[in-house]
Design an enzyme around this catalytic site. Structure first.
Site, PDB file in Angstrom:
ATOM      1  N   HIS A 236      24.592  40.099 -15.460  1.00 27.88           N
ATOM      2  CA  HIS A 236      25.042  38.730 -15.221  1.00 27.88           C
ATOM      3  C   HIS A 236      25.379  37.984 -16.512  1.00 27.88           C
ATOM      4  O   HIS A 236      26.324  37.191 -16.546  1.00 27.88           O
ATOM      5  CB  HIS A 236      23.967  37.960 -14.456  1.00 27.88           C
ATOM      6  CG  HIS A 236      23.602  38.584 -13.153  1.00 27.88           C
ATOM      7  ND1 HIS A 236      24.497  38.715 -12.107  1.00 27.88           N
ATOM      8  CD2 HIS A 236      22.431  39.127 -12.712  1.00 27.88           C
ATOM      9  CE1 HIS A 236      23.893  39.292 -11.085  1.00 27.88           C
ATOM     10  NE2 HIS A 236      22.643  39.562 -11.428  1.00 27.88           N
TER      11      HIS A 236
ATOM     12  N   HIS B 192      25.974  48.348  -6.059  1.00 23.92           N
ATOM     13  CA  HIS B 192      25.413  46.997  -6.091  1.00 23.92           C
ATOM     14  C   HIS B 192      25.863  46.244  -7.336  1.00 23.92           C
ATOM     15  O   HIS B 192      26.044  45.017  -7.289  1.00 23.92           O
ATOM     16  CB  HIS B 192      23.885  47.018  -6.021  1.00 23.92           C
ATOM     17  CG  HIS B 192      23.320  45.639  -5.927  1.00 23.92           C
ATOM     18  ND1 HIS B 192      23.334  44.906  -4.756  1.00 23.92           N
ATOM     19  CD2 HIS B 192      22.801  44.811  -6.875  1.00 23.92           C
ATOM     20  CE1 HIS B 192      22.826  43.710  -4.977  1.00 23.92           C
ATOM     21  NE2 HIS B 192      22.495  43.615  -6.260  1.00 23.92           N
TER      22      HIS B 192
ATOM     23  N   HIS C   1      24.837  37.137  -4.537  1.00 20.54           N
ATOM     24  CA  HIS C   1      25.097  37.911  -3.317  1.00 20.54           C
ATOM     25  C   HIS C   1      25.872  37.077  -2.300  1.00 20.54           C
ATOM     26  O   HIS C   1      26.793  37.579  -1.647  1.00 20.54           O
ATOM     27  CB  HIS C   1      23.796  38.419  -2.707  1.00 20.54           C
ATOM     28  CG  HIS C   1      23.016  39.315  -3.607  1.00 20.54           C
ATOM     29  ND1 HIS C   1      21.733  39.716  -3.333  1.00 20.54           N
ATOM     30  CD2 HIS C   1      23.343  39.905  -4.791  1.00 20.54           C
ATOM     31  CE1 HIS C   1      21.299  40.501  -4.301  1.00 20.54           C
ATOM     32  NE2 HIS C   1      22.259  40.622  -5.205  1.00 20.54           N
TER      33      HIS C   1
ATOM     34  N   ASP D 164      27.450  42.572  -7.326  1.00 19.94           N
ATOM     35  CA  ASP D 164      27.033  41.477  -8.207  1.00 19.94           C
ATOM     36  C   ASP D 164      28.202  40.926  -9.016  1.00 19.94           C
ATOM     37  O   ASP D 164      28.359  39.707  -9.167  1.00 19.94           O
ATOM     38  CB  ASP D 164      25.961  41.967  -9.179  1.00 19.94           C
ATOM     39  CG  ASP D 164      24.560  41.926  -8.604  1.00 19.94           C
ATOM     40  OD1 ASP D 164      24.364  41.330  -7.529  1.00 19.94           O
ATOM     41  OD2 ASP D 164      23.657  42.499  -9.242  1.00 19.94           O
TER      42      ASP D 164
END
Length: 304
Positions: free
Chosen positions: A264, A237, A78, A241
């Site tokens: 991720h 979001h 973030h 990310d």
């Protein structure tokens, strides 16, 4: 030319770690040209430093964590996203604990800190990574890819069998030549499912998670009293990310990033593959009038 940027002043903030649940102080400081983003663990005797780099990623369970030997810094995405959105090339990040604080679960508090510190242009050209050939990383029906594009565009799709997510939309494309990171991305919060909370905590994860720093949903609805900030906040979001993960490269991208049901781990796999494929990208810089997209210009001053 488009110049590198750093902070004008040092600034401090505090919060709790999403996964550790511990209070953390964070400081953002100016850094010289070509420094990149460097994390400093002040709680380790003698200090410990680690640069933001895809090759330093050591754990991608629910967040991006970097490490070098015994040094670890967790949940960097973030903050990295906010630095990317404001075009900050060089900064020192001081932490007195093992994790970047989660703040409200979005990048907006970090944007606020950077804006309060001020942004200073430095006397060196900003170097962009321009994608010249398509590249893809996949795992079953999950995938991420980079394609040539004269600008910076992010597309993402999620696929959750949940009424709130279905009604709000699970796909989004953000073209940063046409819209603003601050308006369209920065305020989107991380999210989680109530049914998974206890299992995560038994694994030592999400110990600091609550309704003040995440969207929490049960089987039917959003539990946060204030509701959503965007109708499709969940997928936005994922864009936030991804921008943070991509910025571990240390340079803004010129290209189109897209992802489907990814996270991720795949983002990092793609970056590692990109670094090995030197025929798929090149370094470029731009004169102001030729830039394919712009960064937020709030509180920017020029260095001598």
């Amino acid at each position: 030319m488009i110049r590198q940027r750093t902070l004008k002043n040092m600034i401090w903030g505090t919060g709790i770690g999403l996964h550790s649940g511990k209070k953390v102080y964070i400081g953002l400081r100016p850094a010289p040209v070509n420094t990149g983003i460097v994390f400093h663990r002040s709680d380790i005797e003698g200090g410990a430093w680690i640069k933001a780099d895809p090759l330093h990623v050591v754990d991608t369970r629910l967040s991006t964590n970097i490490g070098d030997g015994h040094i670890r810094v967790g949940t960097v995405e973030h903050l990295m996203s906010a630095l990317a959105g404001l075009g900050i090339d060089n900064a020192y990040v001081d932490l007195d604990g093992p994790e970047v604080p989660i703040m409200d679960g979005s990048a907006a508090p970090f944007v606020f800190l950077i804006q309060c510190a001020g942004i200073e242009e430095q006397n060196a050209p900003k170097r962009f990574i321009r994608i010249t050939k398509p590249l893809k990383a996949e795992d079953g029906d999950r995938w991420v890819q980079l394609e040539p594009f004269e600008g910076f565009k992010v597309s993402f799709a999620i696929d959750f069998d949940h009424p709130v997510m279905k009604n709000g939309g699970q796909e989004v494309t953000v073209d940063f030549a046409r819209t603003s990171y601050l308006k369209e991305v920065a305020r989107a919060r991380t999210f989680g499912f109530m049914r998974e909370v206890e299992a995560l905590r038994r694994m030592g994860l999400a110990l600091g998670g609550n309704l003040d720093n995440a969207i929490v949903v049960d089987d039917y609805r959003v539990l946060n009293e204030e509701g959503l900030r965007y109708t499709n906040e969940f997928v936005r979001h994922k864009v936030l990310d991804s921008i943070g993960d991509l910025y571990l490269l240390g340079h803004p991208l010129v290209g189109h990033f897209s992802g489907h049901k990814a996270g991720h781990a795949l983002n990092n796999s793609l970056l590692r593959a990109l670094l090995l494929r030197q025929d798929a990208w090149e370094f470029v810089d731009y004169a102001e009038r030729r830039a394919p997209f712009s960064f937020a210009d709030t509180l920017v001053t020029a260095s001598a």
